[in-house]
Design a protein around this motif. Structure first.
Motif, PDB file in Angstrom:
ATOM      1  N   GLU A  60       7.263  -3.760 -29.805  1.00  0.00           N
ATOM      2  CA  GLU A  60       5.833  -4.064 -29.852  1.00  0.00           C
ATOM      3  C   GLU A  60       5.204  -3.649 -31.173  1.00  0.00           C
ATOM      4  O   GLU A  60       4.411  -4.388 -31.765  1.00  0.00           O
TER       5      GLU A  60
ATOM      6  N   VAL B 228       2.601 -12.851 -26.358  1.00  0.00           N
ATOM      7  CA  VAL B 228       2.699 -11.927 -25.223  1.00  0.00           C
ATOM      8  C   VAL B 228       3.863 -10.973 -25.443  1.00  0.00           C
ATOM      9  O   VAL B 228       4.780 -11.241 -26.223  1.00  0.00           O
ATOM     10  N   ILE B 229       3.820  -9.846 -24.732  1.00  0.00           N
ATOM     11  CA  ILE B 229       4.879  -8.842 -24.755  1.00  0.00           C
ATOM     12  C   ILE B 229       5.479  -8.762 -23.363  1.00  0.00           C
ATOM     13  O   ILE B 229       4.762  -8.722 -22.358  1.00  0.00           O
ATOM     14  N   ASP B 230       6.816  -8.755 -23.315  1.00  0.00           N
ATOM     15  CA  ASP B 230       7.485  -8.627 -22.025  1.00  0.00           C
ATOM     16  C   ASP B 230       7.174  -7.253 -21.431  1.00  0.00           C
ATOM     17  O   ASP B 230       7.454  -6.222 -22.057  1.00  0.00           O
ATOM     18  N   PRO B 231       6.593  -7.193 -20.218  1.00  0.00           N
ATOM     19  CA  PRO B 231       6.219  -5.891 -19.655  1.00  0.00           C
ATOM     20  C   PRO B 231       7.407  -5.005 -19.300  1.00  0.00           C
ATOM     21  O   PRO B 231       7.262  -3.794 -19.194  1.00  0.00           O
ATOM     22  N   GLN B 232       8.581  -5.589 -19.096  1.00  0.00           N
ATOM     23  CA  GLN B 232       9.765  -4.792 -18.770  1.00  0.00           C
ATOM     24  C   GLN B 232      10.424  -4.212 -20.020  1.00  0.00           C
ATOM     25  O   GLN B 232      10.714  -3.021 -20.109  1.00  0.00           O
TER      26      GLN B 232
ATOM     27  N   ARG C 216       9.142  -4.389 -23.199  1.00  0.00           N
ATOM     28  CA  ARG C 216       8.165  -4.028 -24.220  1.00  0.00           C
ATOM     29  C   ARG C 216       8.531  -4.659 -25.560  1.00  0.00           C
ATOM     30  O   ARG C 216       8.352  -4.072 -26.626  1.00  0.00           O
TER      31      ARG C 216
END
Length: 394
Positions: free
Chosen positions: A248, A281-285, A287
């Motif tokens: 990120e 967007v950033i993958d929440p899993q 990051r």
């Protein structure tokens, strides 16, 4: 006889006395030398212990000072980059499947790795039934056209007779309607024929755009239909990309239009590219986000392969040092600099980007210090050295 004997005795006694005196002188000389050496040794030993260095010893110490090579790195513009790994892929990966009703494949005309133009036939499906249907519709067009000519002729005759009063106006209207109906039937038959030709043409599997064939999953004799899935994969224009996964924090420094260098795994060759899309967007899993780097076609860039990228995020002005000058231990990175008294001093530094020219120093140096180029690991803080200035990267 007595006189001679006494004379000889006196001579022998004199010789004996001179020899004894000579032995005493030698003993005194040797003793003096031993005492002088003992005093000199005591002076050297006790003089050093009392903090009074002997001049000879000082000269020997100065001669034994190690010679070290030093550089003045200065400052220069260094590109700040972000490292990332990811996979190679076609920039526009176009799946090609069955568009029409399908059937049995009779020919496959291309292989993976072939370049094709837009609309080029990739595979052919058997069409004997469709050909007969088209022939039937073409015959119906001829029938409709004949009926239309007949209706036109009857209308013309009726209009001539109507002028003489032999045909009523109602008959003329009926003839006119019959002529228009026949003409419409011609247009319907022609449309049905063109539809048949279009359906038959869709039996050819064609390239939707010019590009490079990546995969082929169809063989002659195979029956295909709308549910057969992808038969070919095509890279539009042969353009490739690297889909670089980044943390990120790193992704926030990357911008569209930034340059990058991509190196496929197992290859010594690197390729220049440009960031054309940054994931919003950033993958929440994980990051992580994705930066997509556009690349020109090259046979070494194989979709699905793994690669490493160095993405340029900006520039900074910093000293550059060779890797041999930067040391590290449990306390971090450091270098040795030579002060004005020719003594080695340890200086902690913060390292930055590693480039082909050297390691960028973000903090700890101004660039004007004399930095030990190598052999710093063998020096001790405060040790006196003989520096020898050399050039680095100039």
């Amino acid at each position: 006889m007595n006189y001679e004997t006494s004379v000889k005795a006196e001579e022998i006694g004199a010789d004996f006395d001179s020899e004894a005196r000579a032995r005493r002188r030698r003993a005194l000389i040797i003793g003096g030398i031993v005492v002088a050496l003992a005093l000199a040794l005591a002076f050297v030993m006790f003089g050093r212990k009392s903090g009074q260095p002997a001049p000879v010893a000082a000269q020997g110490s100065k001669a034994q000072a190690p010679e070290v090579t030093v550089i003045k790195p200065g400052r220069e513009l260094v590109a700040s980059t972000v490292s990332a790994t990811g996979t190679l892929a076609a920039r526009v990966d176009m799946p090609v499947g069955v568009v029409g009703e399908g059937g049995m494949v009779t020919q496959v005309l291309v292989q993976p790795g072939a370049w094709v133009r837009a609309g080029q036939t990739l595979a052919v499906i058997e069409r004997s039934v469709q050909v007969q249907q088209s022939a039937s519709l073409q015959a119906q067009i001829n029938v409709a056209r004949a009926n239309a000519r007949l209706a036109e002729q009857e209308l013309a005759r009726s209009q001539q007779l109507a002028g003489r009063g032999f045909v009523s106006r109602a008959d003329i209207d009926r003839k006119l309607a019959t002529r228009d109906q026949a003409a419409a039937q011609v247009r319907v038959a022609e449309a049905q024929y063109r539809e048949s030709l279009a359906r038959t043409g869709r039996l050819d599997i064609r390239a939707p755009a010019a590009g490079l064939i990546l995969t082929r999953s169809v063989e002659p004799g195979q029956v295909v239909g709308s549910g057969s899935g992808t038969l070919f994969r095509l890279a539009k224009g042969g353009e490739m990309e690297m889909r670089a996964a980044m943390a990120e924090a790193d992704l926030s420094a990357v911008h569209v239009g930034g340059t990058a260098t991509v190196t496929p795994v197992g290859s010594n060759q690197s390729f220049n590219g440009q960031v054309w899309q940054v994931s919003p967007v950033i993958d929440p899993q994980t990051r992580q986000g994705m930066a997509r780097i556009a690349l020109s076609y090259n046979p070494a860039l194989r979709p699905g392969g793994f690669a490493q990228a160095e993405v340029v995020t900006g520039q900074m002005n910093a000293p550059l040092l060779p890797e041999t000058a930067v040391l590290s231990d449990q306390n971090g990175s450091y270098v040795y600099i030579i002060d004005g008294d020719q003594k080695a001093q340890r200086r902690p530094v913060k390292t930055g980007q590693v480039t082909d020219k050297g390691i960028a120093i973000l903090d700890g140096l101004t660039g004007e210090e004399r930095v030990v180029l190598s052999a710093g690991a063998f020096l001790n803080p405060g040790e006196t050295v003989k520096p020898r200035l050399t050039a680095f990267g100039r």
